[in-house]
Write an enzyme that holds these catalytic residues in place. Structure first.
Site, PDB file in Angstrom:
ATOM      1  N   LEU A  77      41.590  27.886  33.702  1.00 54.14           N
ATOM      2  CA  LEU A  77      42.652  26.884  33.538  1.00 54.14           C
ATOM      3  C   LEU A  77      42.053  25.494  33.382  1.00 54.14           C
ATOM      4  O   LEU A  77      42.045  24.693  34.309  1.00 54.14           O
ATOM      5  CB  LEU A  77      43.612  26.953  34.727  1.00 54.14           C
ATOM      6  N   HIS A  96      45.539  35.791  26.874  1.00 55.28           N
ATOM      7  CA  HIS A  96      46.756  35.042  27.214  1.00 55.28           C
ATOM      8  C   HIS A  96      47.879  36.040  27.497  1.00 55.28           C
ATOM      9  O   HIS A  96      48.047  37.010  26.745  1.00 55.28           O
ATOM     10  CB  HIS A  96      47.134  34.115  26.056  1.00 55.28           C
ATOM     11  N   GLU A 166      46.393  43.838  30.128  1.00 60.10           N
ATOM     12  CA  GLU A 166      45.298  42.880  29.889  1.00 60.10           C
ATOM     13  C   GLU A 166      43.958  43.498  30.282  1.00 60.10           C
ATOM     14  O   GLU A 166      42.946  43.305  29.616  1.00 60.10           O
ATOM     15  CB  GLU A 166      45.503  41.617  30.728  1.00 60.10           C
TER      16      GLU A 166
HETATM   17  C1  GAR Z   1      45.817  36.438  33.588  1.00 57.79           C
HETATM   18  O1  GAR Z   1      47.071  37.023  33.541  1.00 57.79           O
HETATM   19  C2  GAR Z   1      45.552  35.684  32.299  1.00 57.79           C
HETATM   20  O2  GAR Z   1      46.146  36.238  31.184  1.00 57.79           O
HETATM   21  C3  GAR Z   1      46.167  34.353  32.584  1.00 57.79           C
HETATM   22  O3  GAR Z   1      45.841  34.084  33.912  1.00 57.79           O
HETATM   23  C4  GAR Z   1      45.776  35.324  34.640  1.00 57.79           C
HETATM   24  C5  GAR Z   1      44.480  35.323  35.428  1.00 57.79           C
HETATM   25  O4  GAR Z   1      44.560  36.179  36.515  1.00 57.79           O
HETATM   26  N1  GAR Z   1      45.648  33.360  31.682  1.00 57.79           N
HETATM   27  C6  GAR Z   1      46.384  32.407  31.148  1.00 57.79           C
HETATM   28  O5  GAR Z   1      47.554  32.232  31.426  1.00 57.79           O
HETATM   29  C7  GAR Z   1      45.648  31.513  30.170  1.00 57.79           C
HETATM   30  N2  GAR Z   1      46.558  30.726  29.391  1.00 57.79           N
HETATM   31  P1  GAR Z   1      43.252  36.474  37.383  1.00 57.79           P
HETATM   32  O6  GAR Z   1      42.727  35.179  37.942  1.00 57.79           O
HETATM   33  O7  GAR Z   1      43.700  37.406  38.475  1.00 57.79           O
HETATM   34  O8  GAR Z   1      42.252  37.127  36.464  1.00 57.79           O
END
Ligand code: GAR
Length: 180
Positions: A77, A96, A166
């Site tokens: 992020l 994403h 994902e």
């Molecule tokens: C995931 O769902 C990913 O797709 C999202 O953050 C999450 C991370 O989870 N990413 C975004 O929204 C990027 N724009 P995690 O920290 O448990 O891997």
């Protein structure tokens, strides 16, 4: 292929990449985080080198030291500066949690995405793996997985379903990119 994973949060996506390394031709040589987070602990628990930094020059240097060939954003992020995107053009991919171009762009990340999808009454959602460019969530799309949105879905229940897909799609895409 030596890859670096960039993360900021709980790191469940990173964990899936770690667990799937045995099945594909990639090796996670470095995990870069921009804050103290669980993702860093997961990397350390697996014996992977980590770097906590927000200094893009330093990050670029450490990537070179580890001979990194591809960068994977897994819940990272932060906005990446344009010079870095250009230097690593077509070598940075992001996952994403929506079917881009829907529900992407600045401020659309994590649960914000799932809340917006449920509020909009969408019948399907999913995830997208795409190349990273200077435009947030705007780089060319590599692969997508579709999941249904159920009538009684909450943002939480939808997030769980999307995150399961994902964790399958991302290792597969990296594995495919390793072959080219
Ligand atoms: C995931 O769902 C990913 O797709 C999202 O953050 C999450 C991370 O989870 N990413 C975004 O929204 C990027 N724009 P995690 O920290 O448990 O891997």
């Amino acid at each position: 292929m030596k890859i670096a994973v960039f993360a900021s949060g709980t790191g469940t996506t990173l964990q899936a990449l770690i667990d799937n390394q045995v099945y594909y031709d990639y090796q996670i040589s470095l995990v870069v985080v921009n804050r103290v987070c669980q993702a860093r602990e997961r990397a350390e628990d697996s014996g992977i080198s980590t770097l906590l930094s927000k200094d893009w020059m330093q990050i670029d240097q450490v990537l070179a030291e580890h001979q990194i060939q591809m960068i994977v954003l897994a819940g990272f992020l932060a906005i990446i500066p344009q010079w870095f995107c250009e230097k690593w053009d077509k070598k940075i991919i992001n996952i994403h949690p929506s079917l881009l171009p829907k529900f992407g762009g600045k401020g659309m990340y994590g649960m914000h995405v799932h809340k917006a999808v449920v509020s909009a009454g969408e019948q399907q959602s999913g995830c997208t793996v795409h190349y990273v460019s200077a435009e947030v969530d705007g780089g060319s799309i590599i692969a997508q997985s579709v999941v249904p949105v159920m009538q009684d879905d909450t943002p939480d229940s939808l997030a769980q379903r999307v995150q399961q897909t994902e964790k399958k799609l991302l290792p597969q895409v990296i594995g495919d990119l390793c072959k080219h």
